[in-house]
Motif scaffolding. Structure first.
Motif, PDB file in Angstrom:
ATOM      1  N   LYS A 158       0.825  -1.210   0.000  1.00 38.59           N
ATOM      2  CA  LYS A 158       0.000   0.000   0.000  1.00 38.59           C
ATOM      3  C   LYS A 158       0.862   1.264   0.000  1.00 38.59           C
ATOM      4  N   GLU A 159       1.901   1.294   0.825  1.00 36.31           N
ATOM      5  CA  GLU A 159       2.754   2.482   0.919  1.00 36.31           C
ATOM      6  C   GLU A 159       3.572   2.698  -0.352  1.00 36.31           C
ATOM      7  N   ILE A 160       3.944   1.626  -1.009  1.00 34.07           N
ATOM      8  CA  ILE A 160       4.645   1.774  -2.301  1.00 34.07           C
ATOM      9  C   ILE A 160       3.713   2.437  -3.313  1.00 34.07           C
ATOM     10  N   ILE A 215      15.158  -0.920   3.172  1.00 32.63           N
ATOM     11  CA  ILE A 215      14.003  -0.558   3.999  1.00 32.63           C
ATOM     12  C   ILE A 215      13.581  -1.803   4.767  1.00 32.63           C
ATOM     13  N   LYS A 216      13.725  -1.762   6.070  1.00 37.79           N
ATOM     14  CA  LYS A 216      13.483  -2.946   6.896  1.00 37.79           C
ATOM     15  C   LYS A 216      12.048  -2.967   7.417  1.00 37.79           C
ATOM     16  N   LEU A 217      11.410  -4.122   7.245  1.00 44.07           N
ATOM     17  CA  LEU A 217      10.062  -4.335   7.764  1.00 44.07           C
ATOM     18  C   LEU A 217      10.168  -4.956   9.153  1.00 44.07           C
ATOM     19  N   ILE A 232       8.964   3.199   4.288  1.00 46.32           N
ATOM     20  CA  ILE A 232       8.856   3.235   2.825  1.00 46.32           C
ATOM     21  C   ILE A 232       8.449   4.632   2.366  1.00 46.32           C
ATOM     22  N   LYS A 233       7.529   5.259   3.110  1.00 50.29           N
ATOM     23  CA  LYS A 233       7.037   6.589   2.750  1.00 50.29           C
ATOM     24  C   LYS A 233       8.163   7.618   2.739  1.00 50.29           C
ATOM     25  N   ASP A 234       8.975   7.621   3.790  1.00 53.35           N
ATOM     26  CA  ASP A 234      10.060   8.603   3.881  1.00 53.35           C
ATOM     27  C   ASP A 234      11.071   8.446   2.757  1.00 53.35           C
ATOM     28  N   VAL A 258      13.249  10.577  -2.402  1.00 54.36           N
ATOM     29  CA  VAL A 258      13.679  10.346  -3.790  1.00 54.36           C
ATOM     30  C   VAL A 258      12.870  11.208  -4.747  1.00 54.36           C
ATOM     31  N   ASN A 259      11.551  11.291  -4.542  1.00 52.72           N
ATOM     32  CA  ASN A 259      10.699  12.090  -5.426  1.00 52.72           C
ATOM     33  C   ASN A 259      11.056  13.571  -5.353  1.00 52.72           C
ATOM     34  N   LYS A 260      11.366  14.022  -4.124  1.00 54.93           N
ATOM     35  CA  LYS A 260      11.744  15.424  -3.957  1.00 54.93           C
ATOM     36  C   LYS A 260      13.069  15.720  -4.643  1.00 54.93           C
TER      37      LYS A 260
END
Length: 649
Positions: free
Chosen positions: A114-116, A204-206, A609-611, A616-618
């Motif tokens: 979902k976060e991806i 990214i660790k779950l 994942i969000k951060d 990266v997008n920024k």
């Protein structure tokens, strides 16, 4: 500042046009004669200065107009990447069984998907690697559809393999900026897999919210007799102490036994169940407990009591074979060369040529046929063997050549503990036993020989010769008491017992998923018929090889779910098999991703994942400036109109 169309900047040369117009303007002052010009002199001078100012203002606005238009069409922008560079994001999402657990926000796997979806950019291109599939060059919408349907799987993939695949993909791309993201719980991974030459990636660790697990590790059976047997269930506790945990044993859906047990912190415990013998037992063990993983609270096994291995000993009548090959596991038949029932040879799994002096041609032909059909062969030479008959058989078997007898007293000293023949036989190397001795032996010359046990001079005593479809074991010396004391050695039992057990792979209590399993099924099918493995949810045709009286099936990529499966022959069940998930999936051992930074500065780590994707997008965001330059051009044009219309010198 960067430009999408830098070639348009060449049109800045047009700035020379308004400058030339300004310098060589055609308008001139006309002298008008007056009767008295003294009074007008001052006014004329003032008008000329105002007119020059107006011309300079007009020149400035025109230059600004051309400059702004050229820059607008060149499309300037601020960004860390070039505008014509595609952003390709390579994402590995771990969907192994261990990620199907609770995290702080919910199910780790589903929340990750979902976060991806919510945080990736629609402008970028993506490649997604899961444990089961690889999706290359997909859009955000395609990525979304895949992630919405993602499920956990028992398949595993190694992270170095993932990084290698991503590296190979990036090497073939041009004008592309690549980013690699590994999203995983990093279970059972070791930091030494990552070095300073590992390609850069974002880890990214779950994190599971519960780190407390109870799992069924394995089962085994002992104290088996005519009336009952003991089923031993090995249960592993990771985490705090647990009390009064219900454990139940079922045969199909029928409850056979149930008890409660307590477990100390971080321990392993064996729970025995005494169960009445049954012809066929399709077992399921179930733990009722809510912990980190639910998939390892069930365990399956099968038990069939009538499976025995057929062994035929031809030659000398020796007692030690009867002591090793017990009636519960083996059907041992002894015969001499002359009274051998040749029709029964093809029904055996193992034939032992026990110190036969001369091998008749009819027996040799039957043995060759037996070998071609996958039967295993143990050859113990006679002290006074007929070398010609033996080598004739070896030649037809493509097994090499037996050399003439060597009379030399040698100790049997070297055990090849790494040989698959001794797998799970020795817990440690044995060094304090009395070495057996032989007085004479027959060396063998073969390119296919692997040594199992060797003499003190490192020549083979027991050799394994791999034929096309069968295995031949050559014992270099006669085992009669005059020539050798090997039958009094403790090695005699595991050696001959394994000769028998390895000749036919009886159905085990259970098999592991995602591991290569070779299973012998005692049956015969027609040429165009195959065996299928099926249960209520799945059906597949395994890799299989046909022999005279058995079919060897191989499983690895299938099945993917645990449970009891049926081997079908023409829609009839001929055998049941139990498959369970790898026990490594139940371990609460995780990689400390902060250690990755110490090994490679190009590796970034996070738990969000969000951060990561927002950052990266920024960083990849493009700030276009052409609108501002277009606005400047319009303003310049508007100013020129105002100057021409309202500025009166």
């Amino acid at each position: 500042m960067q430009f999408k169309n830098p070639e348009v900047l060449y049109f800045l040369a047009l700035l020379i046009i308004p400058i030339l117009v300004h310098l060589f303007q055609l308008q001139k002052f006309v002298k008008v004669p007056f009767t008295n010009v003294a009074f007008l002199q001052k006014i004329v001078q003032q008008n000329r200065k105002s007119f020059r100012l107006k011309k300079w203002l007009i020149l400035t606005t025109r230059l600004l107009l051309i400059f702004a238009i050229v820059f607008a069409f060149s499309q300037p922008y601020f960004s860390n990447n070039k505008s014509n560079t595609k952003q390709h994001n390579f994402i590995y999402l771990d969907n192994s069984l261990s990620t199907n657990t609770k995290g702080k926000k919910g199910n780790l796997l589903q929340i990750s998907a979902k976060e991806i979806i919510e945080n990736v950019s629609i402008k970028d291109v993506y490649s997604l690697q899961t444990n089961s599939n690889f999706y290359d060059n997909i859009s955000k919408n395609e990525l979304k559809n895949i992630l919405l349907n993602i499920k956990e799987t028992s398949k595993k993939i190694k992270l170095p393999s993932v990084l290698l695949k991503f590296k190979q993909k990036t090497q073939s791309q041009r004008n592309t900026s690549n980013k690699v993201f590994l999203i995983s719980d990093f279970q059972n991974n070791y930091v030494n897999k990552f070095t300073n030459v590992t390609p850069a990636f974002s880890a990214i660790k779950l994190e599971p919210s519960i780190k407390n697990n109870l799992s069924i590790d394995s089962v085994y059976i002992n104290n088996n007799n005519t009336s009952n047997f003991t089923l031993n269930v090995v249960i592993k506790n990771q985490g705090k102490e647990k009390n009064s945990i219900p454990i139940a044993v079922y045969n199909n859906s029928k409850l056979i036994s149930k008890l409660s047990s307590s477990f100390e912190k971080n321990t392993q415990k064996t729970i025995p169940f005494k169960i009445q013998n049954q012809q066929e037992f399709n077992g399921k063990i179930e733990i009722t407990f809510s912990d980190t993983f639910s998939f390892d609270n069930s365990f399956y096994f099968t038990l069939k009591n009538n499976q025995k291995i057929n062994i035929l000993s031809i030659g000398n009548n020796t007692n030690f074979l009867s002591k090793i090959y017990n009636k519960e596991e083996f059907n041992l038949t002894k015969s001499t060369v002359h009274n051998t029932n040749y029709n029964s040879i093809l029904k055996q799994q193992l034939i032992i040529l026990n110190e036969v002096k001369n091998i008749p041609e009819i027996l040799a032909n039957k043995i060759i046929e037996f070998s071609k059909n996958g039967g295993n062969l143990v050859i113990i030479p006679n002290e006074n063997l007929n070398l010609i008959s033996y080598n004739s058989l070896f030649k037809k078997l493509n097994a090499g050549k037996i050399l003439p007898k060597k009379i030399d007293s040698l100790k049997i000293t070297n055990i090849n503990y790494k040989h698959p023949f001794f797998q799970n036989v020795f817990s440690k190397k044995v060094t304090n036993f009395q070495y057996p001795i032989v007085q004479s032996h027959f060396p063998i010359l073969s390119k296919k020989v692997s040594k199992i046990i060797s003499f003190e001079n490192n020549t083979p005593f027991i050799s394994k010769i791999k034929n096309n479809r069968s295995t031949i074991y050559w014992i270099a010396s006669s085992l009669n008491r005059k020539n050798s004391n090997f039958i009094k050695s403790p090695l005699i039992v595991p050696v001959f017992y394994n000769f028998g057990k390895l000749s036919f792979k009886n159905t085990q209590l259970f098999y592991r998923i995602n591991k290569e399993n070779k299973i012998d099924i005692e049956t015969i099918t027609k040429n165009d018929k195959v065996l299928r493995i099926t249960n209520a949810e799945n059906s597949f045709i395994p890799l299989q090889q046909k022999y005279q009286n058995k079919i060897t099936i191989t499983t690895k990529n299938q099945p993917l779910k645990n449970g009891i499966y049926h081997v079908l022959k023409d829609n009839d069940t001929i055998q049941n098999l139990a498959f369970n998930y790898p026990k490594s999936e139940s371990l609460l051992n995780y990689l400390n991703i902060n250690e990755l930074k110490k090994r490679n500065k190009d590796i970034t780590v996070s738990t969000s994942i969000k951060d990561v994707f927002e950052k990266v997008n920024k960083k990849n965001e493009v700030h276009w400036l052409w609108k501002w330059f277009l606005a400047l051009a319009i303003v310049s044009l508007f100013l020129e109109i105002l100057i021409l219309k309202f500025y009166k010198p």
